[in-house]
Design an enzyme around this catalytic site. Structure first.
Site, short mmCIF file in Angstrom:
data_model
loop_
_atom_site.label_atom_id
_atom_site.label_comp_id
_atom_site.label_asym_id
_atom_site.label_seq_id
_atom_site.Cartn_x
_atom_site.Cartn_y
_atom_site.Cartn_z
N ASN A 1 1.17 -1.05 0.60
CA ASN A 1 0.05 0.18 -0.06
C ASN A 1 0.70 1.31 0.40
OD1 ASN A 1 -2.23 1.82 0.61
ND2 ASN A 1 -2.44 0.83 2.74
N LYS B 1 0.07 4.62 -0.41
CA LYS B 1 -0.54 5.51 -0.14
C LYS B 1 -0.37 6.85 -0.88
CE LYS B 1 -0.56 3.76 4.78
NZ LYS B 1 -0.12 4.00 6.26
N HIS C 1 -9.83 1.98 4.43
CA HIS C 1 -8.49 2.03 5.64
C HIS C 1 -8.31 3.04 6.29
CE1 HIS C 1 -3.95 3.17 6.71
NE2 HIS C 1 -3.90 1.66 6.01
N GLU D 1 -7.32 5.54 7.73
CA GLU D 1 -7.04 6.91 6.82
C GLU D 1 -8.08 7.24 6.72
OE1 GLU D 1 -2.96 5.64 5.10
OE2 GLU D 1 -1.94 5.26 7.12
N GLU E 1 -5.94 -4.50 10.97
CA GLU E 1 -4.87 -3.59 10.87
C GLU E 1 -5.08 -2.47 12.40
OE1 GLU E 1 -2.60 -2.28 7.26
OE2 GLU E 1 -4.27 -0.96 7.20
N GLY F 1 2.03 2.86 11.10
CA GLY F 1 3.17 3.18 10.74
C GLY F 1 3.60 4.30 12.06
N SER G 1 2.91 -1.59 9.99
CA SER G 1 4.50 -1.71 10.89
C SER G 1 4.48 -3.00 10.43
CB SER G 1 4.96 -1.67 12.54
OG SER G 1 4.36 0.17 12.40
P1 PGA Z 1 2.67 0.67 7.97
O1 PGA Z 1 1.33 0.91 7.09
O2 PGA Z 1 2.56 -1.17 7.14
O3 PGA Z 1 3.04 1.86 7.01
O4 PGA Z 1 1.76 0.62 9.28
C1 PGA Z 1 0.22 -0.09 7.11
C2 PGA Z 1 -1.54 0.17 6.53
O5 PGA Z 1 -1.62 0.94 6.52
O6 PGA Z 1 -1.85 -0.21 5.45
#
Ligand code: PGA
Length: 265
Positions: free
Chosen positions: A10, A12, A95, A97, A178, A184, A221
């Site tokens: 992903n 983003k 997601h 976000e 998640e 993140g 992460s």
């Molecule tokens: P990350 O993000 O690996 O940077 O923690 C995962 C995600 O949001 O899909």
């Protein structure tokens, strides 16, 4: 459960130019082993889908969102049909976000239905906002999963409500667990705790929605240091990788680990 593990990159809102997107896609493609036993999905931002599609051969193309209608006066939205016609196979839906920007379970529910209708595979993201605490018991402290489980149950019930033919579409719907606090932050969940949550999610999918062999990924992460500790479990069907997917070498290491992951527990 999947025969093959699934690993999703992903990107983003990265990178900033099509040139950079092409080189990241090329580098990522280079890092995918020829004898690929896993399924790799690359999900770039919308403007880079076409360019990435030309470059990736061993991976599938994913999108990071879509809309629940198929055409018409919806300024700024992207329909599942457009994605399908651009070579996309998977769509990340719900997601955290996007939820943080106001996307509701009702919107996510409509997106899942439309995504399936277009013949695409939705990757539904669920996850609780804060870390699970410890509860004191007579025998000491135990991990308290209750709040997280209630939160996730509620998300699944709303996001998958009345999805038609869900049972028949078993292999077409993917859930990514998640935990928001692990995204993140460089602070992944404990693999055994995620395993508990993923077993719980699979239980709900089976008891509430009749989906017997569901596909559930872990995200938050994930990097080359910790990927194996999650992927070793047969119930964890793969990983959704954010930050680490922007570094092709690092992502390649994760793909190799996933590719070689032999479920041992
Ligand atoms: P990350 O993000 O690996 O940077 O923690 C995962 C995600 O949001 O899909």
């Amino acid at each position: 459960m999947l025969n093959k593990k699934l690993i999703v990159a992903n990107w983003k809102m990265n990178p900033e130019s099509v040139t950079d997107a092409i080189s990241l896609a090329k580098e990522t493609e280079k890092g995918i082993p020829k004898s690929l036993k896993a399924e790799v999905v690359i999900a770039p931002p919308f403007p880079f889908l076409a360019a990435a599609k030309k470059v990736i051969k061993r991976a599938e193309l994913g999108a990071q969102d879509d809309f629940w209608e198929f055409k018409g006066a919806r300024t700024g939205e992207v329909s599942p049909t457009m994605l399908k016609n651009s070579g996309v196979k998977y769509v990340i839906v719900g997601h955290s976000e996007r939820r943080a920007l106001g996307e509701t379970d009702e919107m996510i529910n409509k997106k899942i239905e439309a995504t399936l209708k277009a013949g695409l595979k939705p990757i539904l993201c669920v996850g609780e906002p804060s870390e699970r605490g410890l509860t004191r018991t007579l025998r000491g402290f135990t991990r308290n999963y209750e709040m997280a489980k209630n939160y996730i149950r509620n998300q699944l019930e709303k996001d998958l409500k009345n999805i038609s033919n869900l049972k028949r579409r078993t292999s077409n719907i993917i859930v990514a667990y998640e935990p928001i606090w692990a995204i993140g932050t460089g602070k992944p969940d404990k693999p055994e705790d995620s395993l508990e949550m993923i077993r719980f999610i699979k239980g709900i999918l089976s008891s509430k929605f009749g989906v017997r062999s569901s596909i559930v990924l872990y995200g938050g992460s994930v990097n080359s240091q910790n990927a194996r500790s999650f992927l070793q479990y047969k119930e964890i069907d793969g990983a959704l990788v954010g930050g680490a997917s922007l570094n092709a070498k690092e992502f390649s290491k994760i793909v190799v680990i996933v590719n070689n992951a032999n479920a041992v527990k």
